[in-house]
Design an enzyme around this catalytic site. Structure first.
Site, mmCIF file in Angstrom:
data_model
loop_
_atom_site.group_PDB
_atom_site.id
_atom_site.type_symbol
_atom_site.label_atom_id
_atom_site.label_comp_id
_atom_site.label_asym_id
_atom_site.label_seq_id
_atom_site.Cartn_x
_atom_site.Cartn_y
_atom_site.Cartn_z
ATOM 1 N N GLU A 263 0.864 -1.192 -0.114
ATOM 2 C CA GLU A 263 -0.029 -0.009 0.020
ATOM 3 C C GLU A 263 0.911 1.262 -0.053
ATOM 4 O O GLU A 263 1.803 1.230 0.780
ATOM 5 C CB GLU A 263 -0.998 -0.145 1.245
ATOM 6 N N CYS A 300 -1.988 8.353 4.465
ATOM 7 C CA CYS A 300 -2.222 7.738 3.035
ATOM 8 C C CYS A 300 -3.335 8.207 2.270
ATOM 9 O O CYS A 300 -3.530 8.250 1.033
ATOM 10 C CB CYS A 300 -1.974 6.291 2.883
HETATM 11 P P1 NAP Z 1 9.643 3.746 3.040
HETATM 12 O O1 NAP Z 1 10.913 4.461 2.896
HETATM 13 O O2 NAP Z 1 9.104 3.020 1.808
HETATM 14 O O3 NAP Z 1 10.016 2.409 3.980
HETATM 15 C C1 NAP Z 1 9.100 1.548 4.375
HETATM 16 C C2 NAP Z 1 9.743 0.336 4.952
HETATM 17 O O4 NAP Z 1 10.537 -0.361 3.748
HETATM 18 C C3 NAP Z 1 11.067 0.635 5.877
HETATM 19 O O5 NAP Z 1 11.281 -0.531 6.713
HETATM 20 C C4 NAP Z 1 12.343 0.722 4.711
HETATM 21 O O6 NAP Z 1 13.496 0.224 5.517
HETATM 22 C C5 NAP Z 1 11.836 -0.313 3.739
HETATM 23 N N1 NAP Z 1 12.387 -0.110 2.517
HETATM 24 C C6 NAP Z 1 12.405 1.061 1.835
HETATM 25 N N2 NAP Z 1 12.916 0.954 0.530
HETATM 26 C C7 NAP Z 1 13.445 -0.343 0.612
HETATM 27 C C8 NAP Z 1 14.116 -1.037 -0.286
HETATM 28 N N3 NAP Z 1 14.455 -0.577 -1.549
HETATM 29 N N4 NAP Z 1 14.235 -2.480 -0.255
HETATM 30 C C9 NAP Z 1 14.053 -2.981 0.848
HETATM 31 N N5 NAP Z 1 13.429 -2.239 2.085
HETATM 32 C C10 NAP Z 1 13.004 -1.089 1.875
HETATM 33 O O7 NAP Z 1 8.474 4.375 3.680
HETATM 34 P P2 NAP Z 1 8.651 5.309 5.015
HETATM 35 O O8 NAP Z 1 9.868 5.367 5.690
HETATM 36 O O9 NAP Z 1 7.376 4.831 5.891
HETATM 37 O O10 NAP Z 1 8.241 6.883 4.603
HETATM 38 C C11 NAP Z 1 9.221 7.547 3.489
HETATM 39 C C12 NAP Z 1 8.339 8.069 2.650
HETATM 40 O O11 NAP Z 1 7.356 7.272 1.952
HETATM 41 C C13 NAP Z 1 7.271 9.319 3.167
HETATM 42 O O12 NAP Z 1 7.779 10.397 3.437
HETATM 43 C C14 NAP Z 1 6.186 9.227 2.287
HETATM 44 O O13 NAP Z 1 6.504 10.066 1.151
HETATM 45 C C15 NAP Z 1 6.044 7.991 2.135
HETATM 46 N N6 NAP Z 1 4.970 7.268 2.796
HETATM 47 C C16 NAP Z 1 3.681 6.959 2.156
HETATM 48 C C17 NAP Z 1 2.718 6.590 3.033
HETATM 49 C C18 NAP Z 1 1.443 6.158 2.489
HETATM 50 O O14 NAP Z 1 0.653 5.663 3.086
HETATM 51 N N7 NAP Z 1 0.996 7.104 1.209
HETATM 52 C C19 NAP Z 1 2.921 5.915 3.978
HETATM 53 C C20 NAP Z 1 4.189 6.156 4.888
HETATM 54 C C21 NAP Z 1 5.132 6.697 3.981
HETATM 55 P P3 NAP Z 1 14.583 1.424 5.886
HETATM 56 O O15 NAP Z 1 13.900 2.588 6.715
HETATM 57 O O16 NAP Z 1 15.600 0.775 6.544
HETATM 58 O O17 NAP Z 1 14.866 2.198 4.555
#
Ligand code: NAP
Length: 507
Positions: A263, A300
């Site tokens: 999601e 989200c």
């Molecule tokens: P994220 O960067 O996608 O990280 C979520 C999880 O996935 C973390 O445990 C992260 O590990 C892991 N991960 C990320 N990239 C990966 C990859 N290439 N390979 C393996 N694992 C990976 O999301 P976030 O930390 O929650 O937030 C970052 C941004 O995501 C926010 O600023 C926002 O823009 C977006 N976000 C959107 C929603 C939504 O519902 N639309 C919700 C939350 C976040 P690490 O932390 O160790 O990298």
């Protein structure tokens, strides 16, 4: 007490050498606990134990799984103030939100418990044998749903409880009969460890197999290793499009590809008709200011895109929306990285050609507090520039002023997949509402009439998931009891003796 260790098949373990700390975003300092990242050896142990546990857990009765899920809810409640304090110091979110989200998490666990108390959720079908059928006899056939195997769950940054360690993905997978390995979100590793300890206690008290649950701390590599492991059979993820897509690609390229239910991003378009603006523009502005800034915009379902057809009232409405939005007290974001992401993406959008900032909080803010922004652009600029379609995760909304109905429809039809779409309208107005509904429903998972997209009710009729990139598989929901369907597959039993059938297919 939080140890900073990984929870591997019920035991707390810290064999690695890479350490990290969580942040208190309100104070802008590190929290005291040192967490240890998982090693490859510990991942192997967690997944192998989950695989072994699966052989027993898939046969555990629905009633026993229900007892386990209810026990997890009880143990989460028993964590009491320590959980609430850890949650607030690791997320910057207020205590009221922590308590509310804890309640939601426990309710989700209890609703899945209630679901699997009976076997109705499997939707079993029975076709009796017809040995005398001509020209060929028909065999006895019975179809049911069985669990896929160990599931990897990636906790969400923006829901430290309800979409993390014991959140909707974990609760639905455990309900289905799948062991779970959680990769805790590094921003709230302490909250995750406390909840993991609650799950372990509940598993012990209710006699569940040891490897039924593990939780690991780690970065990108730990996630990649988990999703690549041949004994992991499905993935649940909430977060960015980049992260979700990367994991989806890894899972698809495995020798045995597995489903990834990710999601991800959504800008949740809201169509506000000129009739609605002229009749109740002030009320709509006030309501939407609240929705845009709710939870510092870190939902989200945040309404990031408002669409209308321009007339003589439009500018007044946008000014009112901006005024109401920036009048609300600025709030702290989840983490310095989320705050810098917000600042970067907001600047990226507002610096594009034709974009005008109508209102932006311009007072001196504490570190990690977000300045809310309302900006506007014409329909033609929006159509021409894909950068304006990106999610700005935070208290931001872009109002698009279309020149006519045709341009509005063109924009809706060209949108990427969304979790939600909203229509704010008067039933006897000038726009063809059915035409708008038809266009919108093709792009979204949930369509709302005269309401706001924020606030996701947890109930069977909720659809939380939409066409890509809102989620990787729009046929399923991440919220509500139907979320269990992600972790099971159909199987038919043909001509089976009663003694070899599962209990729920006998008779
Ligand atoms: P994220 O960067 O996608 O990280 C979520 C999880 O996935 C973390 O445990 C992260 O590990 C892991 N991960 C990320 N990239 C990966 C990859 N290439 N390979 C393996 N694992 C990976 O999301 P976030 O930390 O929650 O937030 C970052 C941004 O995501 C926010 O600023 C926002 O823009 C977006 N976000 C959107 C929603 C939504 O519902 N639309 C919700 C939350 C976040 P690490 O932390 O160790 O990298």
């Amino acid at each position: 007490m939080i140890t900073g260790k990984n929870c591997i098949a019920g035991d707390f373990s810290a064999k690695g050498s890479i350490e990290f700390k969580t942040m208190d975003p309100k104070l802008n300092i590190e929290n005291p606990t040192t967490f240890v990242e998982v090693t490859k050896e510990e991942i192997e142990e967690a997944v192998s134990s989950a695989w072994d546990a699966f052989k027993a857990y898939r046969k555990v009765s629905g009633k026993q799984r229900a007892t386990f899920l209810n026990a997890i809810a009880d143990e989460i409640q028993a964590l009491d103030q320590e959980l609430i304090d850890t949650y607030t110091t690791e997320s910057g979110l207020p205590e009221g939100r922590a308590i509310g989200e804890r309640g939601r998490t426990m309710n989700q666990l209890r609703s899945f418990a209630q679901l699997v108390e009976t076997e109705d959720w499997r939707g079993n079908t029975f076709d009796a044998a017809q040995p005398d059928r001509k020209p060929l006899p028909k065999d006895d056939l019975r179809k049911t749903m069985i669990p896929l195997g160990p599931v990897a769950v990636f906790g969400a940054s923006n829901f430290p409880l309800a979409y993390s360690t014991a959140g909707g993905d974990t609760a639905s997978a455990l309900a289905a009969g799948c062991p779970v390995i959680v990769k805790s979100h590094p921003m709230h590793a302490g909250t995750s460890e406390l909840v993991a300890s609650a799950i372990v206690k509940a598993a012990e008290k209710t006699g569940m197999p040891k490897g039924v649950f593990s939780s690991i701390n780690g970065g990108v590599q730990a996630g990649v290793d988990l999703v690549s492991h041949p004994k992991v059979k499905a993935v649940g993820f909430t977060g960015s499009i980049t992260g979700g897509r990367a994991l989806f690609d890894i899972a698809s390229k495995r020798e045995e590809p597995i489903p990834v239910f990710a999601e991800m991003g959504s800008i949740n378009p809201v169509i506000i008709t000129p009739d609605a603006i002229s009749k109740r523009g002030k009320d709509i502005a006030k309501t939407y200011a609240g929705s845009i800034t709710l939870g510092t915009g870190q939902f989200c379902t945040n309404p990031g895109l408002l669409l209308t057809v321009k007339n003589e009232n439009t500018q007044d409405f946008i000014n009112e929306l901006a005024k109401e939005t920036i009048a609300l007290d600025p709030q702290c974001m989840l983490h310095p990285n989320i705050k810098s992401g917000y600042d970067k993406n907001e600047a990226d959008v507002t610096s594009q050609s034709g974009v005008q900032v109508v209102g932006k909080v311009d007072e001196e803010l504490e570190p990690n507090y977000a300045a809310s922004v309302v900006a506007t652009v014409s329909g033609s600029e929006f159509l021409a520039n894909p950068k304006l379609h990106q999610e700005v995760f935070g208290p931001f909304s872009l109002v698009v002023q279309c020149k006519d109905d045709a341009e509005l429809l063109q924009i809706i039809e060209g949108l990427e997949g969304q979790l939600t779409g909203t229509l704010i309208a008067e039933e006897n107005g000038t726009l063809d509402l059915m035409e708008l509904v038809d266009a919108l429903q093709n792009r979204v998972g949930r369509i709302i009439y005269n309401g706001v997209p924020t606030g996701v009710e947890v109930c069977p009729s909720m659809q939380h998931g939409g066409p890509y990139p809102a989620s990787t598989d729009s046929r399923f929901t991440a919220v509500g009891v139907h979320a269990i369907k992600r972790w099971v597959r159909p199987i038919s039993y043909q001509s089976f003796p009663q003694t070899l059938l599962p209990e729920y297919l006998k008779g």
